[in-house]
Design an enzyme around this catalytic site. Structure first.
Site, PDB file in Angstrom:
ATOM      1  N   HIS A   1      -2.084   6.637   8.174  1.00  0.00           N
ATOM      2  CA  HIS A   1      -1.294   5.502   8.664  1.00  0.00           C
ATOM      3  C   HIS A   1       0.202   5.776   8.493  1.00  0.00           C
ATOM      4  O   HIS A   1       0.975   5.669   9.456  1.00  0.00           O
ATOM      5  CB  HIS A   1      -1.716   4.239   7.913  1.00  0.00           C
ATOM      6  CG  HIS A   1      -0.952   3.001   8.273  1.00  0.00           C
ATOM      7  ND1 HIS A   1      -1.486   1.983   9.031  1.00  0.00           N
ATOM      8  CD2 HIS A   1       0.309   2.608   7.980  1.00  0.00           C
ATOM      9  CE1 HIS A   1      -0.591   1.023   9.185  1.00  0.00           C
ATOM     10  NE2 HIS A   1       0.524   1.379   8.554  1.00  0.00           N
ATOM     11  N   GLU A   2       0.603   6.136   7.294  1.00  0.00           N
ATOM     12  CA  GLU A   2       2.039   6.337   7.050  1.00  0.00           C
ATOM     13  C   GLU A   2       2.550   7.529   7.846  1.00  0.00           C
ATOM     14  O   GLU A   2       3.650   7.493   8.387  1.00  0.00           O
ATOM     15  CB  GLU A   2       2.327   6.511   5.557  1.00  0.00           C
ATOM     16  CG  GLU A   2       1.819   5.385   4.666  1.00  0.00           C
ATOM     17  CD  GLU A   2       2.228   3.992   5.119  1.00  0.00           C
ATOM     18  OE1 GLU A   2       3.319   3.843   5.706  1.00  0.00           O
ATOM     19  OE2 GLU A   2       1.433   3.045   4.903  1.00  0.00           O
TER      20      GLU A   2
ATOM     21  N   HIS B   1       3.190   6.642  11.438  1.00  0.00           N
ATOM     22  CA  HIS B   1       4.401   5.848  11.638  1.00  0.00           C
ATOM     23  C   HIS B   1       5.588   6.728  12.051  1.00  0.00           C
ATOM     24  O   HIS B   1       6.547   6.225  12.619  1.00  0.00           O
ATOM     25  CB  HIS B   1       4.783   5.115  10.351  1.00  0.00           C
ATOM     26  CG  HIS B   1       4.231   3.722  10.229  1.00  0.00           C
ATOM     27  ND1 HIS B   1       4.244   2.811  11.263  1.00  0.00           N
ATOM     28  CD2 HIS B   1       3.679   3.066   9.173  1.00  0.00           C
ATOM     29  CE1 HIS B   1       3.723   1.662  10.846  1.00  0.00           C
ATOM     30  NE2 HIS B   1       3.364   1.787   9.582  1.00  0.00           N
TER      31      HIS B   1
ATOM     32  N   GLY C   1       0.796  -1.220   0.000  1.00  0.00           N
ATOM     33  CA  GLY C   1       0.000   0.000   0.000  1.00  0.00           C
ATOM     34  C   GLY C   1       0.828   1.270   0.000  1.00  0.00           C
ATOM     35  O   GLY C   1       0.651   2.149  -0.826  1.00  0.00           O
ATOM     36  N   ALA C   2       1.749   1.370   0.949  1.00  0.00           N
ATOM     37  CA  ALA C   2       2.557   2.572   1.074  1.00  0.00           C
ATOM     38  C   ALA C   2       3.670   2.293   2.062  1.00  0.00           C
ATOM     39  O   ALA C   2       3.647   1.287   2.775  1.00  0.00           O
ATOM     40  CB  ALA C   2       1.709   3.749   1.568  1.00  0.00           C
TER      41      ALA C   2
END
Ligand code: TRP
Ligand code: ZN
Length: 879
Positions: free
Chosen positions: A305-306, A309, A269-270
């Site tokens: 989400h990224e 992180h 996804g990424a």
């Protein structure tokens, strides 16, 4: 994923701290498409307590030169065997210099340095998680080695006008022959898996941002020129994510720039590379003409989400890959909390629990089952699973529920403070959360250590005389009689009276009396909980909000579930009651017995269908029974085509009960207010409209096809357009062919829209789809080299179309096995992921099981498979 797995297995129990650290690393790249060269300078630090020789990982590297402390090494001073470079005579403080050649254009595995797009128009980029850095240079490629990075990129200015790496910019300049250079310094020590670079012709959109603690940050999103106009939504989502993390967790961004780059060639996804996130275009680009409402929400979720992180993963990273869920489970949970805040919380919970049941429960019930923290692995890339991500997020949710909102925040603050800059473990996580709240959370470690979905049996007993209601809870692990330690299972409970009103709860020894819901903690094999002042036998609502990732067994009468479906004020629990009731209705049909559940389910939904005050998106979800994969999980012997037929019949009965007239009226009403807007109400209307049209198609096919043609033609956006095309395809409408062709032509230049075109066709149920898939492979735009395309055709077919894939003649299995071989030679990660579609084959009915077994055995006998694919196939044979 099994104890008997190969010798190659890496074990958690074998963990040793690194003997050598790298305090700083300088990388100087000379970049080009066919061949790139790279000089690396490592400043080494030795652990005085260990005396192992210096060993560096390296794969597919052509070593051009090597020097230690300024002196070129003689050939007998180092050895390069089995992807390990062993070097003699290194000392604490030594400097190791290597120069290597890489071949980006030939790299089809999309790991390390590779080319995205064509030789002439494409760009270069890297992917390092989990162990891709060793494909770039020699290095101790493990997350507990953290270093300061200085990266200089040199390339031809015209071919590579944009040069990016993680960290802050630190100078640019011109070189001879039309080349230029750019340098980046990352002040935050980081593990090698977070390294990234990008080089090529890219456009950008940019925004200034000031963090809550006052740092000025430039946000850049980069994409190829045909895509840059589709990046604005992602930029907004990024800003929302940054603000939210400041407010919800007190986390600020920590560099002067933040880049996101979109590529069409990506294995997942990424990726959260420090300061330089790289995204599969599928999760970054969005526009009204080619993206659905669901895709907009996915973009928002993945951007968040990224970004999240940066703290949960980057500032605090993982000691080793066994701790993967430390960053992934936590970050999924943080994203879920964010998305719930941005959109509708109950709808988000419904979506996440559905995903868990569709993707994680089957994984946990079959041959590739593994704990959230696995004890061993052969190929780490095979452990980026629904278990590590989704079940991992459920475990964090339980912890946060246990501590309460404020307690969880306190615990997270301590976790970040104490582990900032460290490579941490799950024990560090539970330790900080517990210590900040003076509770012992270590019993939750048992959740991280065992595979399988636990079962929770509940029994209620009402005593009229003492006016008590006793709830007895019994847990048992999923793997039969195997002894497993008891898990702490938080069970959120509410009680309803027979009119559907929630009771005030009174329990002995509880401080909070009179609440409508409470959490009881089952922390042993079984326990009973007594509620006082209960006048009549109540209807219990158990595991509210899905408070623990278990399978609940409680013998509800259909009328009790119907009562919850009609009255539960919480959208998630209302939906959950409907799902349970639909499962019972399905069993009515399957077993040909009484229709009591079927009638209760359809009656309750027919009433809700007429209700005026209900959220329309929630109504759409209520009208959707569990999918074929979930239903298959409940069967001992699985015939996917029979399940498909029953699933269709179930929905037909619902459509008949609501009635063609009511459905048509609702559809017309929703169609009239059709808009292109993205607000919650408009999205909800489209969601319900889509569901209504599908149900209508079951009872009035010709009229529905006519409506679908109009909807397809006049659709203001992709959600309506795709929904209409789907109805035409699935009802085998005479107009389907021309709509499919029209879509193909309209989106000929839009890869993401074409992916949806492949996927929609590959998911049409039934035997005929296999031939359609073979025909689609011949389309000029199909290629095995692009993971999104593979996913959209084969992934959609083998995973999203049970009745098409599981043909009784086994042709689906043979097609998959054939393509896996072709794919494995190009991209082992993608091949291995696709192969997990064989999961569950042992529970197929005997004929299909035999056919699947033959195909899987044949694959298992092939000794040319990659380690990735081989590990999956071997597990499949062992389960
Ligand atoms: N860490 C990434 C995420 O979840 C996922 C990831 C792991 C990944 N390995 C990858 C992405 C390989 C692309 C390629 O956010
Ligand atoms: Zn992640």
């Amino acid at each position: 994923m099994n104890d008997t797995q190969e010798n190659a297995a890496i074990r958690l129990a074998d963990y040793r701290a690194p003997a050598w650290h790298v305090d700083s690393i300088e990388m100087d790249f000379d970049l080009d498409i066919e061949s790139s060269e790279l000089s690396t300078r490592l400043l080494l630090r030795r652990d005085p307590a260990q005396d192992s020789p210096l060993r560096l990982n390296g794969e597919n590297l052509e070593l051009l030169s090597i020097a230690l402390d300024g002196k070129t090494l003689d050939a007998d001073a180092y050895r390069f065997v089995d992807d390990l470079l062993e070097i003699d005579n290194a000392r604490d403080g030594s400097v190791l210099e290597t120069r290597v050649r890489l071949r980006p254009a030939a790299n089809t595995a999309l790991e390390g340095l590779y080319l995205s797009g064509s030789h002439d128009a494409g760009f270069l980029l890297t992917q390092c998680e989990a162990e891709g850095f060793r494909h770039i240079t020699f290095f101790p490629d493990r997350p507990d080695v953290q270093s300061r990075y200085t990266v200089t990129l040199r390339a031809n200015r015209e071919r590579f006008p944009v040069l990016l790496a993680g960290g802050n910019p630190d100078g640019v300049g011109d070189l001879d022959n039309g080349w230029h250079w750019v340098r980046f310094v990352d002040p935050h020590p980081k593990p090698s898996y977070l390294f990234a670079l990008v080089a090529g012709r890219l456009d950008k959109i940019t925004r200034d941002y000031v963090t809550a603690d006052g740092r000025k940050v430039v946000l850049n999103i980069w994409a190829e020129s045909d895509a840059i106009d589709r990046c604005h939504y992602a930029m907004d989502a990024l800003e929302r994510s940054m603000r939210w993390d400041e407010r919800a967790f007190g986390r600020n961004y920590d560099l002067d720039v933040f880049h996101i780059v979109a590529t069409h060639d990506f294995n997942m996804g990424a990726m959260e590379n420090k300061g330089l996130n790289i995204f599969n275009a599928k999760y970054l680009l969005a526009d009204q003409d080619s993206s659905t409402d669901d895709e907009y929400r996915h973009v928002e979720a993945v951007v968040a989400h990224e970004y999240f992180h940066n703290w949960s993963g980057n500032r605090v990273t993982c000691r080793d890959w066994f701790q993967l869920s430390l960053k992934e489970g936590l970050t999924v949970f943080r994203e879920q909390s964010f998305s719930a805040d941005m959109n509708s919380a109950p709808l988000k919970r419904i979506e996440d629990v559905s995903l868990l049941r569709r993707a994680q429960f089957p994984e946990d019930a079959g041959p590739i089952a593994h704990p959230v923290r696995p004890a061993q692995y052969s190929e780490i890339n095979n452990f980026y699973t629904a278990t590590v991500y989704e079940k991992g997020a459920e475990l964090v949710r339980m912890l946060s529920g246990h501590l309460g909102k404020q307690g969880f925040r306190r615990g997270m603050d301590l976790y970040f403070e104490r582990n900032d800059g460290r490579a941490a473990t799950l024990e560090d996580f539970l330790g900080s959360l517990g210590e900040a709240n003076q509770v012992d959370l270590m019993p939750y470690l048992a959740w991280y250590a065992q595979a399988g979905t636990p079962r929770l049996k509940a029994e209620g007993r009402h005593d009229a005389e003492s006016r008590t209601y006793t709830l007895r809870l019994i847990q048992h692990g999923s793997n039969g009689h195997e002894e497993k330690p008891a898990l702490p299972i938080p069970v959120k409970v509410g009680l309803f009276d027979r009119d559907g009103e929630m009771l005030d709860l009174h329990m002995d020894g509880q401080t909070s009396h009179g609440e409508k819901e409470t959490v009881v903690l089952l922390d042993q094999a079984q326990a009973s909980f007594v509620f006082r002042d209960v006048v009549e036998a109540p209807v219990p609502s158990l595991l509210r909000g899905f408070s623990a990732p278990v399978i609940l067994e409680y013998e509800y009468a259909p009328a009790e579930l119907a009562l919850l479906l009609a009255h539960d004020p919480d959208g998630f629990n209302q939906w959950e009651a409907g799902q349970q009731l639909a499962c019972r209705a399905y069993e009515n049909l399957r077993d040909g017995v009484a229709d009591d559940a079927l009638i209760a389910w359809t009656d309750a939904l027919a009433l809700l269908f007429e209700a005026t005050e209900i959220d329309q998106a929630l109504l759409a979800d209520l009208l959707t029974p569990p999918g074929e994969i979930e239903l298959a999980e409940r069967e001992a012997s699985v015939d996917p085509q029979r399940i498909h037929a029953l699933h269709r019949q179930l929905q037909l009965r619902l459509a008949e009960r609501i009635g063609a007239r009511a459905l048509a009226e609702k559809y017309e009403m929703l169609h009239k207010c059709s808009t292109i807007k993205l607000d919650a109400t408009s999205q909800a209307q489209r969601r319900l409209k889509r569901r209504t049209l599908e149900l209508l198609g079951l009872v009035d096919s010709a009229e529905t096809q006519r409506r679908a043609v109009t909807q397809y033609r006049e659709a203001p956006g992709m959600t309506d357009r795709l929904a209409a095309l789907n109805v035409l395809l699935r009802s085998d409408a005479p107009q389907a062919g021309s709509a499919v062709a029209q879509y193909r032509a309209r989106y000929a230049d839009n890869a993401l829209a074409l992916d949806k075109w492949f996927a929609l066709q590959a998911q049409v149920p039934g035997d005929a789809t296999l031939d359609r898939v073979k025909m689609l492979e011949q389309d000029a735009s199909f290629t095995l080299r692009n993971p999104n395309r593979v996913q959209s055709l084969f992934g959609a077919f083998v995973r999203g179309n049970p009745s098409g894939f599981h043909r009784a003649d086994g042709a689906g299995y043979r097609l998959l096995a054939d393509r896996l071989l072709g794919l494995d030679a190009l991209n082992p990660q993608v091949a291995a992921r696709l192969a997990t579609a064989f999961n569950g084959w042992q529970r197929l009915e005997p004929c299909r099981r035999e056919l699947a077994h033959a195909v899987i055995s044949e694959l298992a006998g092939n000794d040319a498979l990659s380690r990735n694919l081989s590990e999956i196939i071997v597990s499949m044979m062992q389960g």
